[in-house]
Design a protein around this motif. Structure first.
Motif, PDB file in Angstrom:
ATOM      1  N   ARG A 108       7.306  -9.123   1.261  1.00  0.00           N
ATOM      2  CA  ARG A 108       6.413  -9.375   0.133  1.00  0.00           C
ATOM      3  C   ARG A 108       5.337 -10.400   0.493  1.00  0.00           C
ATOM      4  O   ARG A 108       4.166 -10.243   0.146  1.00  0.00           O
ATOM      5  CB  ARG A 108       7.223  -9.874  -1.064  1.00  0.00           C
ATOM      6  CG  ARG A 108       7.886  -8.762  -1.870  1.00  0.00           C
ATOM      7  CD  ARG A 108       8.775  -9.348  -2.935  1.00  0.00           C
ATOM      8  NE  ARG A 108       9.192  -8.343  -3.910  1.00  0.00           N
ATOM      9  CZ  ARG A 108      10.252  -8.479  -4.712  1.00  0.00           C
ATOM     10  NH1 ARG A 108      10.996  -9.572  -4.646  1.00  0.00           N
ATOM     11  NH2 ARG A 108      10.559  -7.528  -5.577  1.00  0.00           N
ATOM     12  N   LEU A 111       2.722  -8.763   2.781  1.00  0.00           N
ATOM     13  CA  LEU A 111       1.826  -7.865   2.047  1.00  0.00           C
ATOM     14  C   LEU A 111       0.844  -8.640   1.175  1.00  0.00           C
ATOM     15  O   LEU A 111      -0.326  -8.256   1.032  1.00  0.00           O
ATOM     16  CB  LEU A 111       2.651  -6.903   1.180  1.00  0.00           C
ATOM     17  CG  LEU A 111       3.485  -5.860   1.940  1.00  0.00           C
ATOM     18  CD1 LEU A 111       4.369  -5.080   0.970  1.00  0.00           C
ATOM     19  CD2 LEU A 111       2.606  -4.914   2.730  1.00  0.00           C
ATOM     20  N   THR A 112       1.303  -9.758   0.616  1.00  0.00           N
ATOM     21  CA  THR A 112       0.414 -10.575  -0.217  1.00  0.00           C
ATOM     22  C   THR A 112      -0.663 -11.256   0.627  1.00  0.00           C
ATOM     23  O   THR A 112      -1.845 -11.311   0.237  1.00  0.00           O
ATOM     24  CB  THR A 112       1.237 -11.642  -0.972  1.00  0.00           C
ATOM     25  OG1 THR A 112       2.187 -10.982  -1.808  1.00  0.00           O
ATOM     26  CG2 THR A 112       0.344 -12.525  -1.820  1.00  0.00           C
ATOM     27  N   TYR A 114      -1.743 -10.316   3.583  1.00  0.00           N
ATOM     28  CA  TYR A 114      -2.528  -9.375   4.387  1.00  0.00           C
ATOM     29  C   TYR A 114      -3.947  -9.216   3.845  1.00  0.00           C
ATOM     30  O   TYR A 114      -4.916  -9.149   4.601  1.00  0.00           O
ATOM     31  CB  TYR A 114      -1.819  -8.012   4.428  1.00  0.00           C
ATOM     32  CG  TYR A 114      -2.540  -6.970   5.252  1.00  0.00           C
ATOM     33  CD1 TYR A 114      -2.430  -6.955   6.639  1.00  0.00           C
ATOM     34  CD2 TYR A 114      -3.323  -5.989   4.644  1.00  0.00           C
ATOM     35  CE1 TYR A 114      -3.089  -5.998   7.399  1.00  0.00           C
ATOM     36  CE2 TYR A 114      -3.981  -5.033   5.386  1.00  0.00           C
ATOM     37  CZ  TYR A 114      -3.864  -5.040   6.768  1.00  0.00           C
ATOM     38  OH  TYR A 114      -4.522  -4.092   7.517  1.00  0.00           O
ATOM     39  N   ALA A 185       3.294   2.223   4.624  1.00  0.00           N
ATOM     40  CA  ALA A 185       2.954   1.026   5.399  1.00  0.00           C
ATOM     41  C   ALA A 185       2.395   1.391   6.772  1.00  0.00           C
ATOM     42  O   ALA A 185       1.505   0.709   7.296  1.00  0.00           O
ATOM     43  CB  ALA A 185       4.185   0.138   5.544  1.00  0.00           C
ATOM     44  N   ILE A 193      -3.985  -1.389   0.373  1.00  0.00           N
ATOM     45  CA  ILE A 193      -2.806  -2.252   0.431  1.00  0.00           C
ATOM     46  C   ILE A 193      -2.043  -2.242  -0.892  1.00  0.00           C
ATOM     47  O   ILE A 193      -0.814  -2.375  -0.921  1.00  0.00           O
ATOM     48  CB  ILE A 193      -3.213  -3.700   0.801  1.00  0.00           C
ATOM     49  CG1 ILE A 193      -1.972  -4.579   1.035  1.00  0.00           C
ATOM     50  CG2 ILE A 193      -4.103  -4.302  -0.268  1.00  0.00           C
ATOM     51  CD1 ILE A 193      -1.131  -4.187   2.205  1.00  0.00           C
ATOM     52  N   GLU A 194      -2.738  -2.047  -1.999  1.00  0.00           N
ATOM     53  CA  GLU A 194      -2.076  -2.018  -3.310  1.00  0.00           C
ATOM     54  C   GLU A 194      -1.141  -0.824  -3.428  1.00  0.00           C
ATOM     55  O   GLU A 194      -0.091  -0.898  -4.077  1.00  0.00           O
ATOM     56  CB  GLU A 194      -3.113  -2.000  -4.438  1.00  0.00           C
ATOM     57  CG  GLU A 194      -3.927  -3.281  -4.542  1.00  0.00           C
ATOM     58  CD  GLU A 194      -3.049  -4.511  -4.728  1.00  0.00           C
ATOM     59  OE1 GLU A 194      -2.038  -4.422  -5.464  1.00  0.00           O
ATOM     60  OE2 GLU A 194      -3.346  -5.559  -4.121  1.00  0.00           O
ATOM     61  N   LYS A 197       1.977  -1.833  -1.499  1.00  0.00           N
ATOM     62  CA  LYS A 197       2.775  -2.787  -2.277  1.00  0.00           C
ATOM     63  C   LYS A 197       3.506  -2.085  -3.426  1.00  0.00           C
ATOM     64  O   LYS A 197       4.683  -2.355  -3.685  1.00  0.00           O
ATOM     65  CB  LYS A 197       1.869  -3.894  -2.815  1.00  0.00           C
ATOM     66  CG  LYS A 197       1.361  -4.843  -1.731  1.00  0.00           C
ATOM     67  CD  LYS A 197       0.226  -5.721  -2.218  1.00  0.00           C
ATOM     68  CE  LYS A 197       0.691  -6.756  -3.193  1.00  0.00           C
ATOM     69  NZ  LYS A 197      -0.413  -7.716  -3.532  1.00  0.00           N
ATOM     70  N   PHE A 200       6.405  -0.043  -2.060  1.00  0.00           N
ATOM     71  CA  PHE A 200       7.490  -0.929  -1.635  1.00  0.00           C
ATOM     72  C   PHE A 200       8.262  -1.454  -2.844  1.00  0.00           C
ATOM     73  O   PHE A 200       9.494  -1.518  -2.826  1.00  0.00           O
ATOM     74  CB  PHE A 200       6.921  -2.088  -0.813  1.00  0.00           C
ATOM     75  CG  PHE A 200       7.972  -3.027  -0.286  1.00  0.00           C
ATOM     76  CD1 PHE A 200       8.875  -2.612   0.677  1.00  0.00           C
ATOM     77  CD2 PHE A 200       8.058  -4.323  -0.767  1.00  0.00           C
ATOM     78  CE1 PHE A 200       9.854  -3.465   1.166  1.00  0.00           C
ATOM     79  CE2 PHE A 200       9.033  -5.193  -0.299  1.00  0.00           C
ATOM     80  CZ  PHE A 200       9.932  -4.766   0.681  1.00  0.00           C
ATOM     81  N   GLU A 201       7.556  -1.805  -3.923  1.00  0.00           N
ATOM     82  CA  GLU A 201       8.217  -2.354  -5.101  1.00  0.00           C
ATOM     83  C   GLU A 201       9.070  -1.309  -5.819  1.00  0.00           C
ATOM     84  O   GLU A 201      10.088  -1.646  -6.436  1.00  0.00           O
ATOM     85  CB  GLU A 201       7.196  -2.957  -6.062  1.00  0.00           C
ATOM     86  CG  GLU A 201       6.566  -4.256  -5.562  1.00  0.00           C
ATOM     87  CD  GLU A 201       7.607  -5.327  -5.263  1.00  0.00           C
ATOM     88  OE1 GLU A 201       8.611  -5.412  -5.994  1.00  0.00           O
ATOM     89  OE2 GLU A 201       7.404  -6.089  -4.300  1.00  0.00           O
TER      90      GLU A 201
END
Length: 447
Positions: A108, A111-112, A114, A185, A193-194, A197, A200-201
């Motif tokens: 996390r 990803l934040t 990046y 990914a 990227i969103e 994310k 992944f969530e």
């Protein structure tokens, strides 16, 4: 365990299955239940899936998270000796979940951060770190396989068949969600990227729900049900599957009272000798006082088989020991499921941790349907039915195993006696990659 209590639980879950919201039943649940046992949850799900309520396995699986959330804060904890020992399967299970959670937090953060990086070289390094963490997180599959292959068979022997079936189905769903997140990914930096994310969530939500189910429901059932020998068997066979991220720092060796040897100190042990009762009496000191335990060994009435005596065997003669050695030296993994669909035998072609399809002693005696993920059940049933009915005499399939650099060839063959009566199914698995690489004649000189 009161039947009325289980009936109320069933009624509440049926309302959920019929479309009511979790919020609408939560108040009634809290009114009737405090300290609900995980065993009751298991019994309730079993009765639901085996009654004429119309609730199927698929229904229970779909609402698995709703069920779990309903029971949060209400499930009674169970404590047993040694579960805090670093080598106990319960402790290892929890440590793995802790390590997997920590890996999720690192992913996390990556990803934040990046999106804040502008330098391309730095982005490439960050992506390498992301993929390393995803590979670590992917080891949750090892954690799940130990659960499915070592814990579930013992649960089934104690009659808890519903939770393993439902949980295995959810495990497979989580595996798919992780594969989706990993593929998204891998498209970085050529994808938003969103989107990565968000993907992944979706995985994390289901994964963390499963951690709750494992630690607050599954382990509670196991600790209420399993005996020390069950845990020892799991600990013994776990190395064949490996561990997720962590490795046990110690071996769990519980204290076991021994009655097999007579101890001269009569304070500790004394043998009562008479012709009718060969008893051993042991006195155990406790903080509260002494406990006297009387032990009578069972007579071994089983007929001893001479494993080295040669018997008529096929077109020749073999001893049991020779037959076992031959089966173990065949260059393939063999599994036999008998005509009653019971997993009866597998050979020791290689150690368990090197097997293409891992097999362990705890799986012997298990129904073949319970040995496969729910998503594969229809395929398994079709294969066995057609072999049983004689519509096919064998099935063959093959696939490339990227993780092991093997080309796996599998055969399911019907086994029939001299009267052409079905006796079971023989599965044999082999790596045919070495044969695929043969391109010319080869002879080795014999000196």
């Amino acid at each position: 365990m009161a039947t009325k209590r289980i009936e109320v639980l069933k009624s509440i879950l049926l309302r959920l299955h019929n479309g009511e919201s979790a919020e609408s039943v939560q108040e009634e649940f809290d009114k009737h239940f405090s300290g609900v046992s995980a065993i009751e949850i298991s019994l309730m799900e079993h009765e639901l899936m085996n009654s004429n309520s119309g609730v199927t396995f698929e229904d229970v699986m779909k609402l698995c998270n709703v069920h779990a959330n309903l029971f949060k804060g209400a499930i009674k904890n169970v404590e047993i000796a040694d579960t805090e020992h670093p080598g106990h399967p319960v402790q290892i299970f929890k440590q793995e979940n802790f390590a997997l959670r920590a890996t999720i937090m690192r992913i996390r953060r990556i990803l934040t951060n990046y999106v804040k990086i502008t330098d391309e070289m730095t982005k490439k390094e960050v992506l390498k770190g992301l993929f390393r963490q995803l590979n670590l997180l992917g080891q949750f599959d090892i954690h799940y396989r130990r659960k499915e292959e070592l814990m579930f068979p013992i649960m089934e022997r104690y009659g808890h068949t519903a939770p393993p079936k439902v949980m295995w189905g959810v495990d497979d769903k989580i595996r798919k969600l992780f594969n989706n997140a990993s593929k998204d990914a891998e498209k970085l930096p050529n994808v938003d990227i969103e989107k990565v994310k968000a993907s992944f969530e979706v995985f994390v939500k289901e994964f963390e729900e499963m951690i709750f189910k494992e630690e607050s429901i599954l382990l509670m059932i196991l600790m209420e049900t399993f005996n020390q020998d069950d845990w020892l068997n799991i600990a013994k066979e776990s190395d064949a599957y490996g561990y997720a991220i962590i490795k046990p720092t110690e071996k769990w060796v519980p204290h076991r009272e021994s009655f097999g040897k007579e101890i001269e100190n009569s304070k500790e042990t004394q043998k009562i000798s008479n012709e009718e009762n060969n008893l051993i009496q042991k006195i155990v000191d406790t903080p509260e006082g002494e406990i006297t335990i009387t032990f009578k060994p069972k007579k071994n009435e089983n007929k001893v088989v001479d494993r080295n005596s040669e018997q008529s065997f096929g077109n020749g003669y073999l001893s049991v020991e020779q037959a076992n050695l031959i089966l173990n030296h065949l260059p393939m993994e063999i599994t036999f499921v008998n005509k009653d669909d019971i997993f009866q035998y597998y050979n020791d072609n290689v150690p368990s941790d090197e097997m293409i399809f891992k097999r362990t002693p705890s799986q012997i005696g298990r129904n073949v349907e319970l040995c496969h993920p729910p998503q594969h059940l229809e395929k398994v049933r079709t294969i066995f039915k057609n072999l049983r009915d004689g519509k096919k005499d064998k099935y063959e399939m093959w696939f490339k195993s990227k993780s092991r650099d093997k080309f796996v060839h599998i055969t399911y063959a019907g086994v029939y006696d001299n009267n052409n009566e079905f006796q079971g199914v023989l599965e044999y698995v082999q790596d045919i990659q070495p044969y695929r690489e043969i391109t010319s004649d080869y002879y080795r000189d014999i000196e």
